[in-house]
Design an enzyme around this catalytic site. Structure first.
Site, short mmCIF file in Angstrom:
data_model
loop_
_atom_site.label_atom_id
_atom_site.label_comp_id
_atom_site.label_asym_id
_atom_site.label_seq_id
_atom_site.Cartn_x
_atom_site.Cartn_y
_atom_site.Cartn_z
N GLY A 54 0.86 -1.19 0.05
CA GLY A 54 0.07 -0.16 0.01
C GLY A 54 0.92 1.30 -0.18
N ALA A 55 0.59 2.12 -0.95
CA ALA A 55 1.61 3.28 -1.17
C ALA A 55 2.02 4.09 0.19
CB ALA A 55 1.25 4.12 -2.15
N ARG A 90 10.43 -1.27 -4.31
CA ARG A 90 9.10 -1.36 -5.29
C ARG A 90 9.24 -0.18 -6.08
NH1 ARG A 90 3.84 -3.42 -2.86
NH2 ARG A 90 3.42 -3.91 -5.12
N ASP A 244 -1.28 4.38 -6.17
CA ASP A 244 0.00 4.30 -6.02
C ASP A 244 0.90 5.35 -6.43
OD1 ASP A 244 -1.22 1.47 -6.26
OD2 ASP A 244 0.51 1.30 -4.79
N ASN A 254 -2.51 2.39 -10.36
CA ASN A 254 -3.37 1.77 -9.28
C ASN A 254 -3.22 0.33 -9.63
OD1 ASN A 254 -4.40 1.85 -6.74
ND2 ASN A 254 -6.37 1.00 -7.57
C1 LIG Z 1 -3.82 3.63 -0.63
S1 LIG Z 1 -2.53 2.89 -1.68
C2 LIG Z 1 -3.29 1.32 -2.14
C3 LIG Z 1 -2.77 0.71 -3.24
O1 LIG Z 1 -1.58 -0.08 -3.18
C4 LIG Z 1 -1.81 -1.39 -3.59
O2 LIG Z 1 -0.83 -1.89 -4.21
P1 LIG Z 1 -0.02 -3.03 -3.37
O3 LIG Z 1 -0.82 -3.83 -2.58
O4 LIG Z 1 0.74 -3.72 -4.58
O5 LIG Z 1 1.13 -2.15 -2.74
C5 LIG Z 1 -3.04 -1.18 -4.55
O6 LIG Z 1 -2.58 -0.53 -5.77
C6 LIG Z 1 -3.93 -0.03 -3.80
O7 LIG Z 1 -4.91 0.35 -4.73
#
Ligand SMILES: CSC[C@H]1O[C@H](OP(=O)(O)O)[C@H](O)[C@@H]1O
Length: 362
Positions: A54-55, A90, A244, A254
């Protein structure tokens, strides 16, 4: 947020102030595991292998990673090598670079002996700021849910589709896309969330659904490919997702599959909102499709899935032939033209440079 009868955040400093603890999200929803991270290598692994994801949470975790590095070697060289090392974990979420830059800009002018304490203090500030940003996003996003609720018969739920996990697990607390949902529930506005399972890692099925159960939000899990059908049949009132990295002109990067939801929403007249804190805006990028680096993750994430057996074992199983290769782009970019509005901590902006600059002047 609530986990049983206790309040948790996703990340916190240990009592000795020299390490952190995180919720290891790889094991949810089947097991709730808290693990310590006390070295930069452990922090890098936790980000790269998505123990935390999550960003905003990636940014906060990296900030604490810099602080932990300064405990061991507060030199300029270590500061730069830590920046490089964590930045490589990442490539897509801009919050990672934002947090690393914030920390280095703060620490560089300080005497090395002061850097570790200052770094832990700043990382804690960034974590607190994230919570406040998300609360503000929630308040602004709530106005949209209120408007939709007012247009429906009394008591009928506002039906919200979301993709991946942009919940409290993607941040320090409250989430971005989920913050308006949690506030709507607190205000007594009936909502029903349609949770995209979100292949390949199933962050929706495993994380968002777990959040919805924990916060008692009425919800239905759906396969990724059902969203267009639900919208076609008038079963979705709005879509809200996280991001993201969002460009200065409102292109939204995203989780993979978001773009397809935006196309279906546009085709069916369903409002498509993106919730984001301002550290997720990359002002240096104009054309998101052309310029945002899209993380390509292991093909195993496509070919193998995690689950719990009938006798309670959590394990991975293969769903495709051994000889089959899989492609795994982890994100896509939704062009600004498909975005109804960007819900930020300062208000709701049109997905354009003018819209964003109206809330965030240079
Ligand atoms: C509030 S940012 C959430 C965003 O991050 C996720 O990616 P990941 O789980 O690969 O870090 C996803 O894109 C979410 O929407």
């Amino acid at each position: 947020m609530k986990v049983g009868d206790r309040h948790y955040r996703t990340i916190w400093p240990t009592s000795d102030g020299r390490a952190i603890e995180i919720i290891d999200q790889r094991w949810l929803p089947h097991e709730f595991r808290v693990v310590p991270l006390s070295t930069v290598d452990e922090v890098a692994t936790a980000i790269r292998d998505m123990w935390v994801r999550g960003a905003p949470l990636i940014g906060v975790t990296a900030a604490y990673g810099v602080a932990i590095a300064m405990l061991g070697d507060p030199s300029d060289a270590a500061l730069d090598s830590t920046w490089d090392y964590l930045h490589e974990t990442r490539p897509t979420a801009i919050n990672l670079r934002w947090a690393l830059d914030d920390m280095r800009n703060l620490l560089r002018p300080l005497p090395p002996a002061e850097r570790a304490d200052a770094a832990f203090a700043r990382a804690a500030e960034i974590a607190e700021e994230d919570v406040e940003l998300n609360r503000s996003i929630g308040r602004h996003g709530l106005t949209i849910i209120r408007q939709i609720a007012a247009s429906k018969p009394e008591g009928e739920p506002v039906r919200i589709l979301t993709h991946c996990n942009a919940g409290w697990l993607a941040t320090v607390d409250y989430g971005t896309a989920t913050a308006p949902i949690y506030l709507a529930l607190e205000e007594g506005i009936p909502v029903h969330v349609y949770v995209d399972e979100t292949r390949p890692r199933n962050q929706g099925a495993q994380l968002t659904a777990w959040e919805m159960v924990g916060q008692e939000v009425p919800h239905t899990l759906v396969v990724d490919n059902a969203g267009g059908h639900l919208m076609q049949h008038g079963l979705i009132d709005m879509v809200i997702v996280g991001t993201d990295r969002t460009t200065r002109n409102g292109d939204v990067c995203n989780k993979i599959g978001t773009y397809l939801k935006a196309l279906a929403a546009r085709d069916n007249g369903v409002p498509f909102y993106v919730a984001l804190p301002s550290p997720t805006i990359d002002w240096t990028v104009g054309d998101g499709v052309a310029e945002i680096p899209i993380e390509e993750r292991s093909s195993d994430e496509v070919s193998l899935v995690w689950g719990r057996t009938a006798d309670g074992k959590v394990m991975q199983v293969r769903i495709s032939p051994d000889a089959t290769e899989a492609a795994n782009p982890a994100f896509d970019v939704t062009p600004a033209r498909l975005v109804t509005g960007l819900i930020t901590e300062r208000g709701i902006a049109e997905a354009s440079e003018t819209g964003l600059r109206g809330l965030f002047p240079r």
